[in-house]
Design a protein around this motif. Structure first.
Motif, PDB file in Angstrom:
ATOM      1  N   GLN A   7      24.501 -10.331  -4.591  1.00 52.51           N
ATOM      2  CA  GLN A   7      25.621 -11.147  -5.191  1.00 52.51           C
ATOM      3  C   GLN A   7      27.021 -11.163  -4.460  1.00 52.51           C
ATOM      4  O   GLN A   7      27.152  -9.972  -4.284  1.00 52.51           O
ATOM      5  CB  GLN A   7      25.776 -10.841  -6.493  1.00 52.51           C
ATOM      6  CG  GLN A   7      24.385 -11.170  -7.353  1.00 52.51           C
ATOM      7  CD  GLN A   7      23.673 -12.533  -7.177  1.00 52.51           C
ATOM      8  OE1 GLN A   7      24.518 -13.483  -7.340  1.00 52.51           O
ATOM      9  NE2 GLN A   7      22.548 -12.768  -7.309  1.00 52.51           N
ATOM     10  N   PRO A   8      27.640 -12.071  -4.291  1.00 49.95           N
ATOM     11  CA  PRO A   8      28.994 -12.170  -3.471  1.00 49.95           C
ATOM     12  C   PRO A   8      29.871 -11.584  -4.802  1.00 49.95           C
ATOM     13  O   PRO A   8      29.574 -11.885  -5.763  1.00 49.95           O
ATOM     14  CB  PRO A   8      29.357 -13.628  -3.502  1.00 49.95           C
ATOM     15  CG  PRO A   8      28.544 -14.376  -4.242  1.00 49.95           C
ATOM     16  CD  PRO A   8      27.032 -13.525  -4.286  1.00 49.95           C
ATOM     17  N   PRO A   9      30.855 -10.800  -4.473  1.00 55.93           N
ATOM     18  CA  PRO A   9      31.876 -10.397  -5.398  1.00 55.93           C
ATOM     19  C   PRO A   9      32.633 -11.441  -6.162  1.00 55.93           C
ATOM     20  O   PRO A   9      32.627 -12.517  -5.802  1.00 55.93           O
ATOM     21  CB  PRO A   9      32.851  -9.631  -4.461  1.00 55.93           C
ATOM     22  CG  PRO A   9      32.818 -10.213  -3.289  1.00 55.93           C
ATOM     23  CD  PRO A   9      31.358 -10.489  -3.185  1.00 55.93           C
ATOM     24  N   ALA A  10      32.672 -11.088  -7.453  1.00 54.31           N
ATOM     25  CA  ALA A  10      33.322 -12.025  -8.342  1.00 54.31           C
ATOM     26  C   ALA A  10      34.635 -12.331  -8.008  1.00 54.31           C
ATOM     27  O   ALA A  10      35.441 -11.426  -7.643  1.00 54.31           O
ATOM     28  CB  ALA A  10      33.288 -11.523  -9.884  1.00 54.31           C
ATOM     29  N   ASP A  11      35.205 -13.591  -7.992  1.00 51.75           N
ATOM     30  CA  ASP A  11      36.491 -13.821  -7.822  1.00 51.75           C
ATOM     31  C   ASP A  11      37.396 -13.719  -8.878  1.00 51.75           C
ATOM     32  O   ASP A  11      37.292 -13.483 -10.173  1.00 51.75           O
ATOM     33  CB  ASP A  11      36.646 -15.578  -7.709  1.00 51.75           C
ATOM     34  CG  ASP A  11      38.075 -16.103  -7.190  1.00 51.75           C
ATOM     35  OD1 ASP A  11      38.873 -15.209  -6.433  1.00 51.75           O
ATOM     36  OD2 ASP A  11      38.357 -17.129  -7.483  1.00 51.75           O
ATOM     37  N   THR A  12      38.813 -12.858  -8.490  1.00 49.50           N
ATOM     38  CA  THR A  12      39.513 -12.214  -9.189  1.00 49.50           C
ATOM     39  C   THR A  12      40.613 -13.201  -9.302  1.00 49.50           C
ATOM     40  O   THR A  12      41.996 -12.735  -9.273  1.00 49.50           O
ATOM     41  CB  THR A  12      39.874 -11.031  -9.018  1.00 49.50           C
ATOM     42  OG1 THR A  12      40.322 -10.688  -7.612  1.00 49.50           O
ATOM     43  CG2 THR A  12      38.701  -9.893  -9.079  1.00 49.50           C
TER      44      THR A  12
END
Length: 189
Positions: free
Chosen positions: A136-141
């Motif tokens: 999964q791509p890293p979550a946008d912060t």
């Protein structure tokens, strides 16, 4: 402790998760059933059952054959755990040894060992390694809106479709039928 801090996992939980991951990468249950199938096949010909003062000996002339079949089934079960690439061979061999145990070893360990070896062998042949989950791509912060200030959203909405959508019909190979355009398809009229 805050919501971002992972909870401290104990030694037992960590070992249990490691075992669960190890078990998921191989035909674990097939190996367990094959090993459990070998035990009654090897045990019953050498067992002396006590019923009160009565001793019941199940010794047969094929005691050595029963012992060999039982030990081979246990070895096949262990090989299914630690050599997962031999699963088809081990599964077929377990099924054949289970079938041979019927006439050799007291009806396959009174059908208990036979059925366990048969089910375990079938599970070994049918097992296939699982596909690892996609990363999964890293979550946008970013900010609360989901996109940083000054940046446009990466998703674009498609324009709404108005009216019925025409589907092209297959054209004939001659291209001479009426209503065909220059490329051989029906013109939208």
């Amino acid at each position: 402790m805050s919501a971002e801090t992972p909870a401290a996992t104990g030694q037992f939980t960590r070992r249990r998760l490691q075992f669960r991951a190890w078990r998921g990468e191989r035909p674990f249950w097939a190996g367990l059933f094959v090993m459990l199938g070998g035990l009654p096949i090897a045990y019953f010909p050498y067992a002396n059952l006590q019923i009160g003062h009565l001793t019941l000996a199940m010794a047969t002339t094929a005691g050595a054959g029963s012992l060999i079949i039982g030990v081979l089934l246990v070895v096949l079960g262990v090989s299914l755990w630690f050599q997962k690439h031999v699963r088809v061979f081990a599964g077929v061999a377990a099924i054949l040894l289970g079938l041979v145990s019927i006439p050799v070893s007291n009806f396959g360990g009174f059908l208990i060992g036979f059925l366990l070896a048969l089910v375990g062998g079938a599970m070994a042949v049918a097992w296939a390694p699982g596909v690892p989950p996609a990363e999964q791509p890293p979550a946008d912060t970013g900010s609360a809106g989901g996109t940083p200030e000054g940046a446009e959203s990466e998703t674009t909405a498609l324009p709404p479709v108005e009216g019925p959508v025409a589907v092209d019909e297959p054209n004939d190979l001659s291209g001479t039928s009426p209503g065909n355009g220059a490329n051989g398809r029906h013109s939208a009229g």
